[in-house]
Design a protein around this motif. Sequence first.
Motif, PDB file in Angstrom:
ATOM      1  N   ALA A 156      16.135   8.041  -0.223  1.00 51.04           N
ATOM      2  CA  ALA A 156      14.707   8.285   0.047  1.00 51.04           C
ATOM      3  C   ALA A 156      14.511   9.687   0.594  1.00 51.04           C
ATOM      4  CB  ALA A 156      14.182   7.264   1.046  1.00 51.04           C
ATOM      5  N   HIS A 157      13.551  10.414   0.036  1.00 49.70           N
ATOM      6  CA  HIS A 157      13.203  11.731   0.569  1.00 49.70           C
ATOM      7  C   HIS A 157      12.465  11.553   1.890  1.00 49.70           C
ATOM      8  CE1 HIS A 157      14.429  14.340  -2.726  1.00 49.70           C
ATOM      9  NE2 HIS A 157      14.031  13.388  -3.564  1.00 49.70           N
ATOM     10  N   TRP A 158      12.950  12.250   2.911  1.00 46.22           N
ATOM     11  CA  TRP A 158      12.459  12.033   4.268  1.00 46.22           C
ATOM     12  C   TRP A 158      11.737  13.264   4.792  1.00 46.22           C
ATOM     13  CZ3 TRP A 158      12.549   7.393   6.667  1.00 46.22           C
ATOM     14  CH2 TRP A 158      12.192   7.347   8.009  1.00 46.22           C
ATOM     15  N   ASP A 159      10.507  13.059   5.292  1.00 45.27           N
ATOM     16  CA  ASP A 159       9.696  14.129   5.865  1.00 45.27           C
ATOM     17  C   ASP A 159       9.991  14.202   7.358  1.00 45.27           C
ATOM     18  OD1 ASP A 159       7.714  15.773   6.899  1.00 45.27           O
ATOM     19  OD2 ASP A 159       6.164  15.027   5.553  1.00 45.27           O
ATOM     20  N   ARG A 169       0.816  -1.215   0.000  1.00 49.36           N
ATOM     21  CA  ARG A 169       0.000   0.000   0.000  1.00 49.36           C
ATOM     22  C   ARG A 169       0.852   1.269   0.000  1.00 49.36           C
ATOM     23  NH1 ARG A 169      -5.186  -1.773   1.758  1.00 49.36           N
ATOM     24  NH2 ARG A 169      -5.470  -3.667   0.531  1.00 49.36           N
ATOM     25  N   GLU A 170       2.089   1.195   0.527  1.00 45.04           N
ATOM     26  CA  GLU A 170       2.917   2.395   0.639  1.00 45.04           C
ATOM     27  C   GLU A 170       4.284   2.175   0.000  1.00 45.04           C
ATOM     28  OE1 GLU A 170       3.068   3.339   4.791  1.00 45.04           O
ATOM     29  OE2 GLU A 170       1.091   4.316   4.760  1.00 45.04           O
ATOM     30  N   TRP A 171       4.761   3.208  -0.711  1.00 48.83           N
ATOM     31  CA  TRP A 171       6.041   3.170  -1.407  1.00 48.83           C
ATOM     32  C   TRP A 171       6.797   4.467  -1.108  1.00 48.83           C
ATOM     33  CZ3 TRP A 171       7.117  -0.864  -5.111  1.00 48.83           C
ATOM     34  CH2 TRP A 171       6.051  -1.761  -5.292  1.00 48.83           C
ATOM     35  N   ALA A 172       8.069   4.342  -0.722  1.00 51.03           N
ATOM     36  CA  ALA A 172       8.899   5.522  -0.451  1.00 51.03           C
ATOM     37  C   ALA A 172       9.322   6.196  -1.755  1.00 51.03           C
ATOM     38  CB  ALA A 172      10.135   5.117   0.346  1.00 51.03           C
ATOM     39  N   VAL A 173       9.326   7.533  -1.745  1.00 53.76           N
ATOM     40  CA  VAL A 173       9.761   8.304  -2.909  1.00 53.76           C
ATOM     41  C   VAL A 173      11.289   8.295  -2.974  1.00 53.76           C
ATOM     42  CG1 VAL A 173       9.747  10.577  -4.014  1.00 53.76           C
ATOM     43  CG2 VAL A 173       7.723   9.784  -2.756  1.00 53.76           C
TER      44      VAL A 173
END
Length: 379
Positions: free
Chosen positions: A277-280, A262-266
């Motif tokens: 990976a772009h991290w928020d 359901r979820e994929w890292a950008v």
Amino acid sequence: MQTLLLSLLLATAAADATAEQRVYVLGSSLNLRKEPSAEAEILEKLQIGTECRVAEKLDGTWLKVRCGEKEGYASASLLGPEKPSAEKLKAEAQDTSLSLNQREDSALRAASLSPEDVELQKLLGTLFFERNLELVAGIKKPKTLRTFKHTCFNQNDSSCIGDASGAAVKDVKIRAETKGNLFVVALGNAERVAVYRGRYKIDKVQVLTGEILESTGFATTSVMEKALFFDIKPSPSGRGDLAFGRFALDDASHAILDGLPREWAVLERSESGIWKAHWDDCLKRPYLLKFKPDIHGRWLLLIENVGMDAGIKSRWISAVSKRGNEIELTLEDDGVAATRELFKLPEGRGDIAYLGEKAYSFKLDRYPEVHHRCLQGGP
């Protein structure tokens, strides 16, 4: 000769008696059909208590009847010689020694005879949900049709499930009831009602996870609308809300999307060729691409963008097809032209997929992080 004449006279008298026999519609409604078949054309819908005259008895299953100016065929099981009584049916609906199915049927017939009886409306609604909760509790080998998640905000369970049902849907009335870990939700408009039966759980951070185990629906009647949604107003509509049933996907499409994380890292490749990976930093997780199903069988594609395109892009998935290692997604939104995007799945034991030219990984913690610091009020 006299014996034959007597027999003919008796047969004629019997036929005349049959033709004069009065019968009444016992069911909440009854279809008067052109032919004695459940597939035949419906000439008219007869309301409970309608008086008819029997023209001909057939095989015990059907009667040819004349009701007012209309003549046709009706199911014999829903006709009887005694006019139904609202008081008697109401007493049956309140009789706890009877099954919920019997009580609900009696309440429906009573409410159809006395549509202004508020007590009957409430009783019918209560029995409807009690019977549906009984149905979902009796599922021996539950098969999940679809799953959904929703965040509860200091709400009771039924209110949270009701909110999940009303999200991004316009002009519907909603009522949800729970018992233990089971729920039943009904939602409808002037044309139809959908009923979802399932189970749920709520975690420590108030995220509700639900599973639809069964779903059904029926055409709305004024009696059922009053009973199910007594004193309930249509959910408020917002910009982007959809018509009831819009973008709901078929089983084959669900099967394809259910097979994906359901979820994929950008991800983004650095100048040295390393994926990062772009991290928020606000949410303490990577920016994500999400496949998000809802209670109605719709799927929303959410993409959290970074940099100059910061923000969330969301589109409904209106069609899905798979060929080899590629999934074609048709993406739509009200007022926005449909687009088609290829989602290229990871190859072999890999974890990197591509939507267009952009890369994503379902292994959210595998790659080095490119941090986007958290500013006051958001990133």
